[in-house]
Design an enzyme around this catalytic site. Structure first.
Site, PDB file in Angstrom:
ATOM      1  CE1 TYR A 121      38.307  33.762  34.153  1.00 23.01           C
ATOM      2  CE2 TYR A 121      35.973  34.047  34.598  1.00 23.01           C
ATOM      3  CZ  TYR A 121      37.020  33.263  34.167  1.00 23.01           C
ATOM      4  OH  TYR A 121      36.785  31.974  33.752  1.00 23.01           O
ATOM      5  NE  ARG A 223      37.370  50.569  50.901  1.00 19.37           N
ATOM      6  CZ  ARG A 223      36.073  50.789  51.020  1.00 19.37           C
ATOM      7  NH1 ARG A 223      35.453  50.449  52.134  1.00 19.37           N
ATOM      8  NH2 ARG A 223      35.388  51.364  50.050  1.00 19.37           N
TER       9      ARG A 223
END
Length: 301
Positions: A121, A223
């Site tokens: 974005y 992660r």
């Protein structure tokens, strides 16, 4: 709001107009399409698209290995063999595209995994929403005394409240100033691409993140690990569940050999052999550094 009205309308339209396909589909992954799974306080993950399934991995391996794979009697055995021996290319035959909404500081950690296609974005063209990640009290912790990049004891009482108040106040104040600098209400103002520099790292951004299964597994191995930072681990653990529904055989092998397994250095192997032979091995006699020995004992006692 995890999804904007426009994003929700896009999902509703896609659900209302299903299209038949001749490609292979994974029923487990089909259930995740168009579903926005919440993460943290304002974040989300949803599957936009995917390609391939467990059979695509097997198909690719049998093309490249030919007669050499005939000794493997079933798909699960072959996938486990590929995972065990680090044969990565068959796993690259599967791909997935996620829509992720996440705090900027998590995004900057995430983007270090460069083997993906990313479209974020743009705050040059659009105004970011007033949404910030504020940790729950149980995730506020002091600096670790043994790990320079980790957390230690959880903050409590007045100290926890002091930190939460600072986070909220600073976030709101910076956004107020961001809005005040923009070109609006008749003032000339500042360009969006410049005004955004005043925003804190806990504001939310969004991106489309597309990767293949091999590189997704690499991301998840790091992660989803217990030592990873909580905020990115929250996303990784959800992605683990989605991946397990998508490619159950491959994920089970990954969980066994990568997430649940461990690697040993040559010195670690030697120390373990000496222990099994009845010898008392210490850090000083192992040839390992203090950090290596601490990690060795963490696994092997």
């Amino acid at each position: 709001m995890p999804l904007t009205p426009e994003q929700q309308a896009e999902i509703d339209d896609a659900r209302a107009n299903p299209r038949p396909t001749l490609r292979a589909v994974a029923e487990g992954m089909e259930r995740h399409l168009y579903v926005a799974h919440p993460v943290l306080d304002h974040g989300l993950i949803r599957v936009i698209d995917y390609m391939g399934d467990d059979s695509a991995i097997v198909q690719a391996a049998r093309v490249s290995y030919g007669r050499g794979t005939k000794a493997v009697s079933n798909d699960e055995g072959l996938i486990r063999y590929l995972m065990r021996h680090w044969h990565s290319t068959p796993f690259e035959m599967c791909e997935v595209k996620f829509h992720v909404k996440l705090p900027v500081f998590v995004a900057r950690q995430w983007i270090r995994h460069r083997t993906a296609n990313v479209n974020e974005y743009s705050a040059r063209y659009s105004i970011l929403d007033r949404e910030f990640y504020i940790p729950a009290p149980e995730h506020l912790a002091a600096q670790s005394k043994v790990n320079n990049q980790g957390r230690g004891e959880v903050l409590a009482g007045a100290e926890a409240q002091r930190v939460l108040d600072l986070l909220r106040e600073d976030s709101m104040r910076s956004y107020d100033h961001y809005e005040g600098m923009l070109s609006q209400d008749g003032q000339q103002g500042l360009a969006r691409e410049l005004a955004r520099m005043n925003l804190p790292a806990n504001i939310y951004t969004q991106w489309y993140w597309k990767t293949d299964l091999h590189n997704l597994f690499h991301f998840l191995r790091l992660r989803a690990d217990a030592h990873a930072q909580y905020e990115i681990r929250a996303y990784a653990e959800l992605m683990c569940r989605i991946t397990a529904d998508w490619v159950p055989l491959a994920y089970a092998a990954f969980e066994d050999y990568r997430l649940g397994g461990t690697a040993l250095s040559a010195r670690g192997v030697e120390a373990l052999k000496r222990r099994l032979a009845g010898e008392t091995v210490t850090q000083e006699t192992s040839g390992m550094s203090k950090g290596e020995w601490r990690e060795f004992e963490g696994v092997w006692g």
